[in-house]
Design a protein around this motif. Structure first.
Motif, short mmCIF file in Angstrom:
data_model
loop_
_atom_site.label_atom_id
_atom_site.label_comp_id
_atom_site.label_asym_id
_atom_site.label_seq_id
_atom_site.Cartn_x
_atom_site.Cartn_y
_atom_site.Cartn_z
N ASP A 85 0.85 -1.18 0.00
CA ASP A 85 0.00 0.00 0.00
C ASP A 85 0.89 1.25 0.00
N VAL A 86 0.62 2.16 -0.92
CA VAL A 86 1.53 3.31 -1.03
C VAL A 86 1.50 4.19 0.21
N LYS A 87 0.41 4.14 0.97
CA LYS A 87 0.33 4.96 2.17
C LYS A 87 1.41 4.56 3.18
N LYS A 88 1.78 3.27 3.12
CA LYS A 88 2.76 2.77 4.10
C LYS A 88 4.17 2.86 3.56
N MET A 89 4.33 3.45 2.37
CA MET A 89 5.65 3.44 1.74
C MET A 89 6.45 4.69 2.09
N LYS A 90 7.77 4.51 2.26
CA LYS A 90 8.67 5.64 2.45
C LYS A 90 9.00 6.20 1.06
N PRO A 91 9.36 7.50 1.00
CA PRO A 91 9.62 8.09 -0.32
C PRO A 91 10.62 7.30 -1.17
N HIS A 92 11.70 6.80 -0.55
CA HIS A 92 12.71 6.14 -1.37
C HIS A 92 12.24 4.76 -1.85
N VAL A 119 20.34 11.52 -11.82
CA VAL A 119 19.33 11.77 -10.79
C VAL A 119 18.41 10.55 -10.64
N GLY A 120 18.23 9.83 -11.74
CA GLY A 120 17.42 8.62 -11.69
C GLY A 120 17.99 7.56 -10.75
N ARG A 121 19.29 7.63 -10.48
CA ARG A 121 19.92 6.64 -9.58
C ARG A 121 19.83 7.05 -8.12
N TYR A 122 19.26 8.23 -7.84
CA TYR A 122 19.22 8.73 -6.47
C TYR A 122 18.61 7.77 -5.44
N PRO A 123 17.55 7.04 -5.81
CA PRO A 123 17.00 6.13 -4.80
C PRO A 123 17.99 5.04 -4.37
N TYR A 124 19.07 4.86 -5.11
CA TYR A 124 19.99 3.76 -4.81
C TYR A 124 21.35 4.23 -4.31
N THR A 125 21.69 5.52 -4.54
CA THR A 125 23.05 5.94 -4.25
C THR A 125 23.18 6.53 -2.84
N GLU B 215 20.41 16.37 -2.80
CA GLU B 215 19.06 16.92 -2.71
C GLU B 215 18.91 18.20 -3.53
N MET B 216 19.96 19.01 -3.54
CA MET B 216 19.87 20.26 -4.29
C MET B 216 19.81 20.00 -5.79
N ASN B 217 20.58 19.01 -6.24
CA ASN B 217 20.49 18.64 -7.66
C ASN B 217 19.08 18.20 -8.01
N ALA B 218 18.48 17.39 -7.14
CA ALA B 218 17.13 16.91 -7.41
C ALA B 218 16.16 18.08 -7.44
N LEU B 219 16.36 19.04 -6.55
CA LEU B 219 15.47 20.22 -6.51
C LEU B 219 15.57 21.04 -7.80
N LEU B 220 16.75 21.00 -8.44
CA LEU B 220 16.91 21.73 -9.69
C LEU B 220 15.91 21.26 -10.74
N LEU B 221 15.52 19.98 -10.68
CA LEU B 221 14.57 19.45 -11.66
C LEU B 221 13.13 19.77 -11.27
N TYR B 225 9.77 16.18 -9.56
CA TYR B 225 10.80 15.21 -9.92
C TYR B 225 11.61 14.80 -8.69
N ALA B 226 11.88 15.77 -7.82
CA ALA B 226 12.64 15.46 -6.61
C ALA B 226 11.88 14.45 -5.75
N THR B 227 10.58 14.69 -5.58
CA THR B 227 9.76 13.73 -4.84
C THR B 227 9.80 12.37 -5.53
N GLY B 228 9.74 12.41 -6.86
CA GLY B 228 9.72 11.17 -7.64
C GLY B 228 10.96 10.31 -7.48
N VAL B 229 12.10 10.91 -7.15
CA VAL B 229 13.30 10.10 -6.94
C VAL B 229 13.56 9.90 -5.44
N GLY B 230 12.53 10.14 -4.64
CA GLY B 230 12.62 9.77 -3.24
C GLY B 230 13.18 10.83 -2.32
N VAL B 231 13.27 12.08 -2.79
CA VAL B 231 13.77 13.15 -1.93
C VAL B 231 12.60 13.72 -1.12
#
Lengths: 352, 337
Positions: A85-92, A119-125, B215-221, B225-231
């Motif tokens: 459930d997305v409500k229980k999910m953390k942003p990452h 930036v697409g790799r942010y959830p993993y880095t 986080e600042m790089n993500a905010l640039l987008l 988009y920042a929320t979308g990559v988990g920030v």
């Protein structure tokens, strides 16, 4: 998953959903109260499925997308992705399941294509967004998929709109999620770019088994590429089905019906309705006659294939023969044909 | 690039130590450091004036520039900066309350200056800048237009300015004098006792800022988009606001409002390093800030002459043209950012 087997709309040739909703009601709070756009939605997106969300402006496409993307809260109900459930999910966690390509304009200079895709790799880095060899590999793959390998060090703001869109798709691919969501990915693009984007997405769905969910205003492209269409309507409930089922059941026509154009079930395309000035007989069936027919329709004439009308057009020997009241004019191109027709018709209307 | 940066910082640091109303040659500097000063007075000048001033220049230069960069990314606005958005004014108000309070509002009994010392000064300045920054941020969530946000900042500046004026009106002439001198901006007012407070605060916040690049790089987008990559966007925003107010507040408290460095330096860094990637841009901005501040300090000392110029004017003379150039180029304002 239980699977209702209905004959027409609502049915799709997929079985295991990556995303489903239960009693999802979307809309937003306004000053006057709650505005409900869709109520009690039960929708599913499956692995390897390309879903196109279409509907007239103002029907709530963006709201539905934003709600599923977690950028906006639903009024009611749940969204479940990959069993959670997305409500229980953390942003990452969310970011590892769902990647986004939005219509938000990115006004940034000095960021290279590589910077953006990373930036697409942010959830993993880690904290410094350090890219490991594996991350580089995935980014490389993502750029391959959108044919932008040579663009890594180019500045994002210097790219064309089509290239920018592909970079953002690469960013979403680098995010390596089972579900990719795109809000109007073909907006502002020219036809070749629109087709290319749709082809890329179609191929990705098939090759990588990702679920791809996009909204679009390109009815034509959606009909030709989508596995499943979600047809949103301003008043009635959303219809779901294969493009073909929705056309055959007349749903497609019903949602987009209008006084100014008609939907042709045979060709699957929309046709603008012009005011009718009169009738023209047109003989012939080759490509020249087809385009002469379009020109005449645009000019406001109904085109008939019988020869009963006092204006006749025929193509032969590289010339269009225009016959009005038994007077014949030879025209070299469509422009001349229309010009002559206008002149003669205004003479006739002046004399009467 | 990094070598050039570090090299020029070292050179300028030495130059800043050597130049002033009394010129101390570079060889003499080394002699003083190794304890063999030719003149006792030089040694005194070096340890008690030149060295703290040069260190202050480096810290404030890096600090105020990074604060500017953080605000530009936070507001997605190339013209944002501590002095432009009224943050420095907020800090001024805090300082004014602190310095002038004894007679103005609280009566003689509430003389914060004596009871709280340097920490109190910093605290008041930080609270002032934080409040203004929060206000501007709230206002900017209602209006997203770049220029409107600047006008909002300007208005906040006017409001705080007005309050400062009222405070001055009711204050002791002597305290007003102190406050006025402070508004001219000066690095030489920072003695070791104050540097002991200011140094650790700035060094710590600057170190923290280095961790914000992702986080600042993500905010640039953009926020979505920042929320979308988990920030976590709201947490990031809060972190940036806090850091900016701490830096701007601390710097302003001790050196006075330093105009335009915060806006101009990040652009200089982007231009020199040809990137907006914060992983490079944050350290680059710190480096450029140190260089510019050392240069401004050297200029304000007017080498060879007995007079000094107010630092605030020198930085404005450098910074304002940069901002003018950005506005004139405003067609490419988005690209410049």
């Amino acid at each position: 998953m239980e699977h209702e087997s209905e004959k027409t709309p609502g049915d799709t040739p997929f079985t295991v959903p990556i995303l489903y909703t239960q009693g999802l009601t979307i809309g937003y709070q306004t000053k006057k109260g709650v505005l409900e756009l869709e109520r009690d939605l039960s929708i599913k997106i499956h692995n390897g499925e390309l879903v196109c969300l279409i509907g007239p402006n103002g029907c709530g496409k963006s709201t539905l997308m934003r709600t599923i993307a977690g950028l906006q809260k639903p009024l009611n109900g749940d969204t479940v992705i990959s069993g959670v459930d997305v409500k229980k999910m953390k942003p990452h966690q969310y970011a590892r399941l769902l990647s986004l390509v939005l219509t938000d304009k990115i006004n940034v200079g000095g960021m290279t294509v590589l910077d953006i895709v990373s930036v697409g790799r942010y959830p993993y880095t880690n904290y410094f967004a350090k890219l490991e060899p594996k991350d580089h590999e995935i980014i490389e793959d993502a750029l391959d998929n959108v044919h932008l390998n040579d663009y890594k060090d180019r500045f994002f703001h210097e790219l064309s709109d089509g290239e920018k869109q592909r970079v953002l798709i690469a960013k979403a691919l680098a995010q390596d999620t089972p579900l990719v969501m795109l809000d109007e990915p073909t907006a502002h693009l020219d036809l070749p770019n629109r087709v290319e984007i749709m082809n890329i997405l179609k191929r990705l769905a098939k090759e990588t088994n990702k679920a791809i969910f996009l909204s679009t205003h390109e009815l034509d492209l959606a009909l030709q590429t989508a596995d499943t269409i979600w047809l949103m309507n301003r008043d009635a409930k959303m219809e779901i089905g294969t493009p073909e089922d929705l056309v055959l059941s007349g749903m497609f026509e019903q949602v987009f019906k209008s006084n100014s154009f008609t939907f042709n079930k045979h060709s699957g395309s929309f046709k603008v309705v012009h005011a009718i000035k009169g009738k023209v007989s047109l003989s012939g069936n080759d490509v020249y006659s087809i385009w002469a027919r379009r020109a005449l329709e645009r000019e406001g004439y109904e085109v008939a294939t019988d020869s009963d009308w006092f204006i006749k057009v025929q193509y032969s020997n590289d010339l269009w023969e225009l016959n009005i009241h038994n007077k014949t004019y030879n025209c070299h191109n469509i422009a001349e044909l229309l010009r002559t027709l206008r002149q003669e018709m205004s003479l006739i209307s002046d004399s009467t | 690039m990094v070598l050039i940066g570090v090299g020029s910082i070292l050179c300028l640091f030495l130059l800043d130590l050597s130049l002033g109303s009394v010129k101390i040659s570079v060889e003499e500097l080394f002699r003083i450091i190794s304890g063999n000063a030719s003149k006792k007075s030089w040694e005194y000048i070096f340890f008690n004036f030149r060295l703290p001033k040069a260190i202050t220049a480096i810290l404030t230069g890096a600090g105020i520039s990074v604060a500017g960069l953080q605000m530009q990314t936070l507001f997605k606005n190339p013209l944002a900066g501590p002095s432009v958005l009224g943050i420095s004014h907020g800090a001024s108000l805090g300082v004014a309350v602190f310095v002038l309070s004894s007679t103005a509002i609280f009566g003689v009994t509430a003389n914060f200056q004596e009871t709280l010392g340097s920490w109190g000064l910093i605290l008041f300045a930080i609270i002032g800048s934080f409040l203004v920054l929060l206000g501007v941020l709230l206002a900017s969530s209602k209006v997203s237009d770049t220029v409107t946000v600047l006008i909002v900042g300007l208005m906040f500046g006017f409001i705080t300015g007005a309050i400062v004026n009222i405070l001055q009106y009711f204050s002791d002439p002597e305290l007003i004098q102190n406050f006025l001198v402070w508004t001219f901006g000066s690095l030489s007012g920072v003695a070791w006792s104050q540097l002991k407070v200011m140094g650790p605060v700035l060094v710590l916040t600057l170190l923290f800022s280095l961790f914000y690049s992702k986080e600042m790089n993500a905010l640039l987008l953009g926020e979505n988009y920042a929320t979308g990559v988990g920030v976590n966007v709201s947490r990031t925003r809060l972190k940036l606001i806090l850091t900016t107010s701490i830096i701007a507040g601390t710097v302003t408290a001790f050196t006075g409002p330093i105009a335009f460095i915060g806006v101009a330096v990040p652009h200089l860094a982007r231009l020199l390093f040809r990137t907006s990637n914060h992983k490079v841009l944050i350290p680059a901005t710190m480096m450029c800030g140190m260089v510019i501040m050392l240069v401004c300090d050297i200029v304000s000392q007017v080498p060879g002459a007995q007079t000094t110029l107010p630092l605030n004017s020198v930085t404005a003379l450098f910074g304002a043209p940069v901002i003018l150039a950005i506005i004139i180029k405003s067609k490419k304002m988005k690209g410049a950012f």
